[in-house]
Design a protein around this motif. Structure first.
Motif, mmCIF file in Angstrom:
data_model
loop_
_atom_site.group_PDB
_atom_site.id
_atom_site.type_symbol
_atom_site.label_atom_id
_atom_site.label_comp_id
_atom_site.label_asym_id
_atom_site.label_seq_id
_atom_site.Cartn_x
_atom_site.Cartn_y
_atom_site.Cartn_z
ATOM 1 N N GLU A 81 0.832 -1.150 -0.183
ATOM 2 C CA GLU A 81 -0.073 -0.173 0.051
ATOM 3 C C GLU A 81 0.797 1.217 -0.004
ATOM 4 N N ARG A 82 1.814 1.210 0.793
ATOM 5 C CA ARG A 82 2.873 2.378 1.096
ATOM 6 C C ARG A 82 3.597 2.820 -0.575
ATOM 7 N N PHE A 83 4.076 1.484 -0.941
ATOM 8 C CA PHE A 83 4.589 1.505 -2.282
ATOM 9 C C PHE A 83 3.750 2.246 -3.260
ATOM 10 N N MET A 84 2.748 1.744 -3.485
ATOM 11 C CA MET A 84 1.749 2.314 -4.562
ATOM 12 C C MET A 84 1.164 3.683 -4.255
ATOM 13 N N ALA A 85 1.242 4.001 -2.837
ATOM 14 C CA ALA A 85 0.860 5.387 -2.514
ATOM 15 C C ALA A 85 1.858 6.711 -2.960
ATOM 16 N N THR A 86 3.185 6.043 -2.971
ATOM 17 C CA THR A 86 4.315 7.003 -3.325
ATOM 18 C C THR A 86 4.817 6.610 -4.800
ATOM 19 N N ASP A 87 4.289 5.812 -5.253
ATOM 20 C CA ASP A 87 4.833 5.632 -6.951
ATOM 21 C C ASP A 87 3.897 6.625 -7.665
ATOM 22 N N ARG A 88 4.511 7.745 -8.090
ATOM 23 C CA ARG A 88 4.053 8.811 -8.991
ATOM 24 C C ARG A 88 3.430 8.268 -10.431
ATOM 25 N N ALA A 89 4.188 7.355 -10.841
ATOM 26 C CA ALA A 89 3.973 6.763 -12.357
ATOM 27 C C ALA A 89 2.446 6.241 -11.789
ATOM 28 N N PHE A 90 2.100 5.561 -10.923
ATOM 29 C CA PHE A 90 1.265 4.741 -10.738
ATOM 30 C C PHE A 90 -0.157 5.588 -10.049
ATOM 31 N N ALA A 91 0.256 6.526 -9.795
ATOM 32 C CA ALA A 91 -0.907 7.443 -9.399
ATOM 33 C C ALA A 91 -1.491 8.217 -10.749
ATOM 34 N N LYS A 92 -0.379 8.543 -11.379
ATOM 35 C CA LYS A 92 -0.877 9.328 -12.714
ATOM 36 C C LYS A 92 -1.573 8.543 -13.759
ATOM 37 N N ALA A 93 -1.146 7.038 -13.948
ATOM 38 C CA ALA A 93 -1.765 6.147 -14.640
ATOM 39 C C ALA A 93 -3.225 5.800 -13.834
ATOM 40 N N ARG A 94 -3.388 5.690 -12.651
ATOM 41 C CA ARG A 94 -4.559 5.498 -11.941
ATOM 42 C C ARG A 94 -5.421 6.800 -12.298
ATOM 43 N N ARG A 95 -5.150 7.960 -12.321
ATOM 44 C CA ARG A 95 -6.053 9.305 -12.425
ATOM 45 C C ARG A 95 -6.373 9.026 -14.132
ATOM 46 N N ASN A 96 -5.420 8.677 -14.952
ATOM 47 C CA ASN A 96 -5.818 8.585 -16.285
ATOM 48 C C ASN A 96 -6.707 7.636 -16.565
ATOM 49 N N ALA A 97 -6.557 6.511 -16.018
ATOM 50 C CA ALA A 97 -7.698 5.444 -16.063
ATOM 51 C C ALA A 97 -8.814 5.659 -15.587
ATOM 52 N N ALA A 98 -8.966 6.346 -14.555
ATOM 53 C CA ALA A 98 -10.258 6.843 -13.671
ATOM 54 C C ALA A 98 -11.028 7.943 -14.848
ATOM 55 N N GLN A 99 -10.173 8.620 -15.547
ATOM 56 C CA GLN A 99 -10.910 9.748 -16.297
ATOM 57 C C GLN A 99 -11.384 8.907 -17.491
ATOM 58 N N SER A 100 -10.656 7.909 -17.974
ATOM 59 C CA SER A 100 -11.095 7.464 -19.402
ATOM 60 C C SER A 100 -12.265 6.331 -18.974
ATOM 61 N N VAL A 101 -12.481 5.922 -18.012
ATOM 62 C CA VAL A 101 -13.353 4.814 -17.863
ATOM 63 C C VAL A 101 -14.538 5.401 -16.664
ATOM 64 N N PRO A 102 -15.785 5.688 -17.312
ATOM 65 C CA PRO A 102 -16.772 6.257 -16.490
ATOM 66 C C PRO A 102 -17.168 5.207 -15.236
ATOM 67 N N GLY A 103 -17.207 5.783 -14.232
ATOM 68 C CA GLY A 103 -17.366 5.216 -12.803
ATOM 69 C C GLY A 103 -16.102 4.666 -12.260
ATOM 70 N N ALA A 104 -15.188 4.658 -13.101
ATOM 71 C CA ALA A 104 -14.065 4.124 -12.296
ATOM 72 C C ALA A 104 -13.462 4.740 -11.071
ATOM 73 N N ALA A 105 -13.492 6.059 -10.977
ATOM 74 C CA ALA A 105 -13.276 6.733 -9.750
ATOM 75 C C ALA A 105 -13.934 6.124 -8.657
ATOM 76 N N GLU A 106 -15.339 6.032 -8.749
ATOM 77 C CA GLU A 106 -16.125 5.677 -7.469
ATOM 78 C C GLU A 106 -15.700 4.064 -7.056
ATOM 79 N N ARG A 107 -15.132 3.203 -7.918
ATOM 80 C CA ARG A 107 -15.065 2.018 -7.508
ATOM 81 C C ARG A 107 -13.631 1.798 -7.056
#
Length: 85
Positions: free
Chosen positions: A57-83
């Motif tokens: 959890e700590r590793f993923m929380a501090t991985d900037r590339a993961f955070a960016k990819a996660r944000r991009n994925a959430a923006q491209s898939v409707p409802g992903a941010a809620e899940r």
């Protein structure tokens, strides 16, 4: 006092997962658990297996590339941010 990246562990409902670790990684995990136990002043030793989820959890929380990819994925898939929580 040693400054570890992990703090006190939360008690959360676990999901069972089986994982194989190299022996060297497991030895280091045991040492980390011992240091964490001492630094918290606990009397009950921390189980090494309980460190795996907070470390990931700590590793993923501090991985900037993961955070960016996660944000991009959430923006491209409707409802992903809620899940994703």
């Amino acid at each position: 006092m040693t400054k570890l990246k992990l703090g006190p562990l939360e008690d959360d409902k676990p999901v069972k997962l089986t994982v194989e670790l190299p022996a060297a990684v497991f030895r280091d995990l045991k040492v980390y658990a011992e240091i964490l136990t001492r630094s918290e002043g606990a009397t009950t030793p921390t189980e090494p297996a309980k460190l795996i989820a907070p470390m990931i959890e700590r590793f993923m929380a501090t991985d900037r590339a993961f955070a960016k990819a996660r944000r991009n994925a959430a923006q491209s898939v409707p409802g992903a941010a809620e899940r994703s929580g």
